[in-house]
Design an enzyme around this catalytic site. Structure first.
Site, PDB file in Angstrom:
ATOM      1  N   TYR A  80     -18.322  37.246 -64.045  1.00  0.00           N
ATOM      2  CA  TYR A  80     -17.834  38.014 -65.201  1.00  0.00           C
ATOM      3  C   TYR A  80     -18.912  38.965 -65.712  1.00  0.00           C
ATOM      4  O   TYR A  80     -20.048  38.546 -65.971  1.00  0.00           O
ATOM      5  CB  TYR A  80     -17.357  37.088 -66.333  1.00  0.00           C
ATOM      6  CG  TYR A  80     -16.078  36.326 -66.009  1.00  0.00           C
ATOM      7  CD1 TYR A  80     -15.323  36.629 -64.871  1.00  0.00           C
ATOM      8  CD2 TYR A  80     -15.625  35.306 -66.827  1.00  0.00           C
ATOM      9  CE1 TYR A  80     -14.169  35.937 -64.564  1.00  0.00           C
ATOM     10  CE2 TYR A  80     -14.460  34.603 -66.535  1.00  0.00           C
ATOM     11  CZ  TYR A  80     -13.740  34.926 -65.398  1.00  0.00           C
ATOM     12  OH  TYR A  80     -12.592  34.231 -65.100  1.00  0.00           O
ATOM     13  N   HIS A 138     -14.139  29.569 -57.775  1.00  0.00           N
ATOM     14  CA  HIS A 138     -13.344  30.637 -58.380  1.00  0.00           C
ATOM     15  C   HIS A 138     -12.176  31.060 -57.490  1.00  0.00           C
ATOM     16  O   HIS A 138     -11.059  31.248 -57.974  1.00  0.00           O
ATOM     17  CB  HIS A 138     -14.263  31.837 -58.652  1.00  0.00           C
ATOM     18  CG  HIS A 138     -13.793  32.747 -59.719  1.00  0.00           C
ATOM     19  ND1 HIS A 138     -14.644  33.533 -60.442  1.00  0.00           N
ATOM     20  CD2 HIS A 138     -12.567  33.024 -60.208  1.00  0.00           C
ATOM     21  CE1 HIS A 138     -13.949  34.245 -61.330  1.00  0.00           C
ATOM     22  NE2 HIS A 138     -12.685  33.950 -61.203  1.00  0.00           N
TER      23      HIS A 138
END
Ligand code: NAP
Length: 300
Positions: A58, A129
């Site tokens: 992120y 992820h």
């Protein structure tokens, strides 16, 4: 008769860790000023949220890989008590432009790097992820077990895995998979219909629902289907005196798998609205009317 209401807190799968039934996410967090970052986190705590979701990637793009974790680390450095008040979830396994790597060597390094950026000695929930098709699950299991034994991660989850990938990894991994994180919203209903939520109930996986507002489109619908879904949610929201976004979170939580919406807003006033999700009760007819609007065709 109305559907049973979700509890405000619950267990994170089989981990023994208590979490709030709504989470807050940091996909859009990197780049905030420290004071704005702190205000968003405080708003989440004030809304009763204790589960915080970030990822090493992120910030990638405008800010850079690792920048959301780094910012959270700066918030912790400024206010060290915050770390222990939250159940901290992060993820690894995406490495642009590769794009995915779940080799034991890579995952081990990714966990160490996340710990360093966050300035903490443990990650409460560490998630892969996205699946790396090219790593055997036995190798993933080895890396996860070592990190768990070392106390670097308290619990292990996955994100964007298929049902078969979850079942196969569970066969090999001595550390239980306690959560899965698919995209799920009134605009993205695949997991409701393809068996993923049923698998989660069967395996006692906590389901973290990413983009619960469809990336904001439930607040700002732009085509006929989105407007129909928004309209169905607005009717229920108005009768309970809450916002449409609170109704969207509540609709997700009404499913018996009790998915956990990850609130993606970085705006304190909008984050505060999440608590209103608990003010709504659903009739079957109202819940199904949102599903039908999302399907775009009647139920059989
Ligand atoms: P979302 O809640 O679906 O979308 C948030 C966006 O909607 C923000 O830009 C927000 O803007 C906007 N918004 C909120 N309320 C609105 C309204 N009433 N009208 C118009 N726009 C509105 O969630 P998301 O950010 O896409 O995802 C949430 C979390 O899921 C992430 O933070 C991350 O933790 C996780 N995630 C995981 C994956 C994965 O692959 N595992 C992928 C994506 C996301 P403001 O900030 O201005 O309110």
């Amino acid at each position: 008769m109305t559907l049973p209401s979700p509890p405000t807190t619950r267990q994170l799968g089989k981990s023994g860790i208590e979490i709030s039934s709504i989470a807050w996410g940091m996909w859009r967090f990197a780049g905030l000023e420290l004071s704005a970052a702190r205000a968003a986190i405080d708003a989440a705590f004030d809304a009763g949220i204790t589960l915080f979701d970030t990822a090493d990637i992120y910030g990638f793009g405008e800010q850079g890989f690792g920048k959301a974790e780094e910012l959270l680390g700066r918030v912790f450095a400024d206010a060290p008590d915050l770390r222990d008040r939250m159940v901290l979830a992060t993820k690894g396994g995406i490495t642009p432009p590769t794009p995915y790597n779940s080799s034991a060597e890579y995952l081990t390094q990714a966990i160490d790097d996340s710990l360093q950026r966050l300035g903490t000695d443990r990650i409460d929930l560490w998630q892969i992820h996205r699946p790396d098709i090219l790593t055997h699950p036995q190798e993933i299991a080895r890396a996860v077990e070592a990190a768990h034994k070392a106390g670097k991660i308290r619990a292990f989850g996955v994100s964007n895995f298929t049902q078969a990938q979850i079942a196969t990894l569970a066969q090999y991994c001595p550390v239980p998979i306690v959560s899965t994180q698919p995209e799920l919203s009134p605009l993205r209903i695949d997991t409701i219909e393809n068996g993923e939520l049923d698998q989660a109930m069967a395996m006692d996986l906590a389901v973290l629902a990413w983009s619960p507002l469809g990336g904001g489109r439930i607040g700002d619908p732009s085509n006929a289907r989105e407007q129909n879904v928004a309209g169905a949610l607005s009717g229920v929201a108005a009768s309970h005196g809450v916002s449409r976004t609170a109704a969207a979170y509540s609709w997700i939580m009404a499913h018996p798998a009790r998915p956990i919406p990850i609130v993606g807003s970085q705006n304190p006033a909008r984050i505060a609205e999440a608590a209103d999700a608990f003010k709504i009760t659903w009739t079957r007819a109202d819940w199904y009317s949102v599903l039908v609007a999302a399907r775009g065709v009647p139920l059989p």
